[in-house]
Write a protein that holds these residues in place. Sequence first.
Motif, mmCIF file in Angstrom:
data_model
loop_
_atom_site.group_PDB
_atom_site.id
_atom_site.type_symbol
_atom_site.label_atom_id
_atom_site.label_comp_id
_atom_site.label_asym_id
_atom_site.label_seq_id
_atom_site.Cartn_x
_atom_site.Cartn_y
_atom_site.Cartn_z
ATOM 1 N N THR A 35 0.854 -1.180 0.000
ATOM 2 C CA THR A 35 0.000 0.000 0.000
ATOM 3 C C THR A 35 0.891 1.231 0.000
ATOM 4 O OG1 THR A 35 -0.089 0.142 2.413
ATOM 5 C CG2 THR A 35 -1.827 -1.146 1.319
ATOM 6 N N ASN A 36 0.296 2.381 -0.279
ATOM 7 C CA ASN A 36 1.101 3.593 -0.185
ATOM 8 C C ASN A 36 1.393 3.874 1.284
ATOM 9 O OD1 ASN A 36 -0.896 5.499 0.950
ATOM 10 N ND2 ASN A 36 -1.921 5.245 -1.012
ATOM 11 N N ALA A 37 2.400 4.708 1.532
ATOM 12 C CA ALA A 37 2.872 4.939 2.901
ATOM 13 C C ALA A 37 1.818 5.573 3.789
ATOM 14 C CB ALA A 37 4.126 5.806 2.868
ATOM 15 N N ALA A 38 0.887 6.311 3.226
ATOM 16 C CA ALA A 38 -0.114 6.998 4.027
ATOM 17 C C ALA A 38 -1.334 6.132 4.349
ATOM 18 C CB ALA A 38 -0.574 8.270 3.311
ATOM 19 N N ALA A 39 -1.447 4.974 3.742
ATOM 20 C CA ALA A 39 -2.619 4.117 3.955
ATOM 21 C C ALA A 39 -2.640 3.570 5.384
ATOM 22 C CB ALA A 39 -2.611 2.963 2.962
ATOM 23 N N ASP A 40 -3.832 3.431 5.923
ATOM 24 C CA ASP A 40 -4.014 2.849 7.244
ATOM 25 C C ASP A 40 -3.657 1.365 7.177
ATOM 26 O OD1 ASP A 40 -4.773 2.321 9.842
ATOM 27 O OD2 ASP A 40 -6.922 2.342 9.409
ATOM 28 N N ASP A 41 -2.856 0.900 8.118
ATOM 29 C CA ASP A 41 -2.411 -0.496 8.109
ATOM 30 C C ASP A 41 -3.567 -1.485 8.121
ATOM 31 O OD1 ASP A 41 0.226 0.245 8.041
ATOM 32 O OD2 ASP A 41 0.550 -0.002 10.184
ATOM 33 N N SER A 42 -4.638 -1.158 8.819
ATOM 34 C CA SER A 42 -5.752 -2.102 8.939
ATOM 35 C C SER A 42 -6.454 -2.337 7.606
ATOM 36 C CB SER A 42 -6.753 -1.626 9.988
ATOM 37 O OG SER A 42 -7.325 -0.400 9.608
ATOM 38 N N GLN A 43 -6.259 -1.453 6.615
ATOM 39 C CA GLN A 43 -6.876 -1.655 5.302
ATOM 40 C C GLN A 43 -6.284 -2.855 4.570
ATOM 41 O OE1 GLN A 43 -6.223 2.102 3.371
ATOM 42 N NE2 GLN A 43 -7.999 3.061 4.341
ATOM 43 N N ALA A 44 -5.068 -3.227 4.918
ATOM 44 C CA ALA A 44 -4.404 -4.336 4.239
ATOM 45 C C ALA A 44 -4.655 -5.679 4.913
ATOM 46 C CB ALA A 44 -2.904 -4.073 4.167
ATOM 47 N N LEU A 45 -5.303 -5.676 6.051
ATOM 48 C CA LEU A 45 -5.474 -6.911 6.820
ATOM 49 C C LEU A 45 -6.208 -7.990 6.024
ATOM 50 C CD1 LEU A 45 -5.070 -8.381 9.502
ATOM 51 C CD2 LEU A 45 -7.240 -7.418 10.263
ATOM 52 N N GLU A 46 -7.312 -7.639 5.420
ATOM 53 C CA GLU A 46 -8.109 -8.634 4.700
ATOM 54 C C GLU A 46 -7.319 -9.259 3.544
ATOM 55 O OE1 GLU A 46 -12.614 -9.239 2.971
ATOM 56 O OE2 GLU A 46 -11.912 -7.216 3.403
ATOM 57 N N THR A 47 -6.469 -8.485 2.899
ATOM 58 C CA THR A 47 -5.698 -8.982 1.762
ATOM 59 C C THR A 47 -4.670 -10.025 2.175
ATOM 60 O OG1 THR A 47 -5.944 -6.798 0.780
ATOM 61 C CG2 THR A 47 -4.318 -8.254 -0.219
ATOM 62 N N VAL A 48 -4.044 -9.863 3.328
ATOM 63 C CA VAL A 48 -2.992 -10.795 3.726
ATOM 64 C C VAL A 48 -3.503 -11.969 4.564
ATOM 65 C CG1 VAL A 48 -1.146 -9.103 3.589
ATOM 66 C CG2 VAL A 48 -2.313 -9.448 5.750
ATOM 67 N N LEU A 49 -4.756 -11.920 5.004
ATOM 68 C CA LEU A 49 -5.298 -13.038 5.779
ATOM 69 C C LEU A 49 -5.438 -14.284 4.925
ATOM 70 C CD1 LEU A 49 -8.162 -11.552 7.971
ATOM 71 C CD2 LEU A 49 -5.942 -12.401 8.718
ATOM 72 N N GLN A 50 -5.303 -15.424 5.571
ATOM 73 C CA GLN A 50 -5.562 -16.697 4.911
ATOM 74 C C GLN A 50 -6.669 -17.408 5.673
ATOM 75 O OE1 GLN A 50 -1.223 -17.975 4.526
ATOM 76 N NE2 GLN A 50 -2.159 -18.639 2.617
ATOM 77 N N SER A 51 -7.185 -18.464 5.078
ATOM 78 C CA SER A 51 -8.291 -19.181 5.701
ATOM 79 C C SER A 51 -7.858 -19.792 7.030
ATOM 80 C CB SER A 51 -8.776 -20.287 4.759
ATOM 81 O OG SER A 51 -7.773 -21.271 4.630
ATOM 82 N N ALA A 52 -8.830 -20.184 7.811
ATOM 83 C CA ALA A 52 -8.559 -20.775 9.124
ATOM 84 C C ALA A 52 -7.756 -22.058 9.016
ATOM 85 C CB ALA A 52 -9.871 -21.025 9.861
ATOM 86 N N SER A 53 -7.764 -22.709 7.852
ATOM 87 C CA SER A 53 -6.998 -23.945 7.698
ATOM 88 C C SER A 53 -5.497 -23.686 7.769
ATOM 89 C CB SER A 53 -7.348 -24.622 6.373
ATOM 90 O OG SER A 53 -6.972 -23.793 5.295
ATOM 91 N N ALA A 54 -5.060 -22.448 7.503
ATOM 92 C CA ALA A 54 -3.645 -22.110 7.569
ATOM 93 C C ALA A 54 -3.207 -21.780 8.990
ATOM 94 C CB ALA A 54 -3.345 -20.936 6.642
ATOM 95 N N GLY A 55 -4.146 -21.598 9.876
ATOM 96 C CA GLY A 55 -3.849 -21.247 11.260
ATOM 97 C C GLY A 55 -5.009 -20.450 11.811
ATOM 98 N N ARG A 56 -5.389 -20.711 13.036
ATOM 99 C CA ARG A 56 -6.597 -20.094 13.574
ATOM 100 C C ARG A 56 -6.350 -18.748 14.232
ATOM 101 N NH1 ARG A 56 -10.911 -22.377 12.664
ATOM 102 N NH2 ARG A 56 -12.020 -21.444 14.380
ATOM 103 N N GLY A 57 -5.124 -18.460 14.658
ATOM 104 C CA GLY A 57 -4.871 -17.233 15.383
ATOM 105 C C GLY A 57 -4.234 -16.158 14.513
ATOM 106 N N VAL A 58 -4.614 -14.913 14.754
ATOM 107 C CA VAL A 58 -4.036 -13.769 14.047
ATOM 108 C C VAL A 58 -3.371 -12.879 15.083
ATOM 109 C CG1 VAL A 58 -4.542 -11.721 12.671
ATOM 110 C CG2 VAL A 58 -5.747 -13.855 12.208
ATOM 111 N N ARG A 59 -2.072 -12.637 14.886
ATOM 112 C CA ARG A 59 -1.315 -11.779 15.785
ATOM 113 C C ARG A 59 -0.926 -10.521 15.026
ATOM 114 N NH1 ARG A 59 -1.193 -16.757 16.886
ATOM 115 N NH2 ARG A 59 -0.869 -17.575 18.956
ATOM 116 N N ALA A 60 -1.097 -9.379 15.682
ATOM 117 C CA ALA A 60 -0.782 -8.110 15.032
ATOM 118 C C ALA A 60 -0.606 -7.021 16.075
ATOM 119 C CB ALA A 60 -1.896 -7.723 14.054
ATOM 120 N N ASP A 61 -0.039 -5.907 15.633
ATOM 121 C CA ASP A 61 0.132 -4.744 16.500
ATOM 122 C C ASP A 61 -1.217 -4.126 16.835
ATOM 123 O OD1 ASP A 61 2.867 -5.006 16.430
ATOM 124 O OD2 ASP A 61 3.141 -3.573 14.800
#
Length: 162
Positions: A35-61
């Motif tokens: 994303t561009n440098a000014a974009a809110d980090d949370s906007q990219a969350l959905e794009t990098v998530l994978q299904s629950a089969s790859a792991g059930r927990g999500v860790r983030a700042d």
Amino acid sequence: MAAHWTVKHRDQHYGYKNHVNVEKQHELIRRYTVTNAAADDSQALETVLQSASAGRGVRADSVYRSQEPEALLKRQHLRSHIQEKGYRGKPLASHQKARNRRRARTSVRLEQVFGHQVTAIGGKRIRTIGVIRAWDKIGLNNLAYNFQRVRFLTATSPHQMA
């Protein structure tokens, strides 16, 4: 998507950000987006998530802690281990601080990915013009990190690393 200016800790930054999904056990990058440098980090969350089969927990700042990301994780049947954050006039309670310390032990691995890219893969600056070239350069840096990480994981002795 063009590059943008942003200010972080009184420093001005121009360009793009690398958002990654890092696999917990081996610390390999599974998915990334730019994303561009000014974009809110949370906007990219959905794009990098994978299904629950790859792991059930999500860790983030704590920057990812809000109602929208929490609802997204719930819809995708993922467990949130996102750092909690305090607000003006409402600081974190001692049990929340303790929970954040426990969560930080695992989420620090993500910071080690970026730290490795800064120290071993040529720094955090990319010198390109245009989003397509920036996306490619960031993707190649992520791939180089994964190659170096696999090499480290498959080495049988420290002497093979040289």
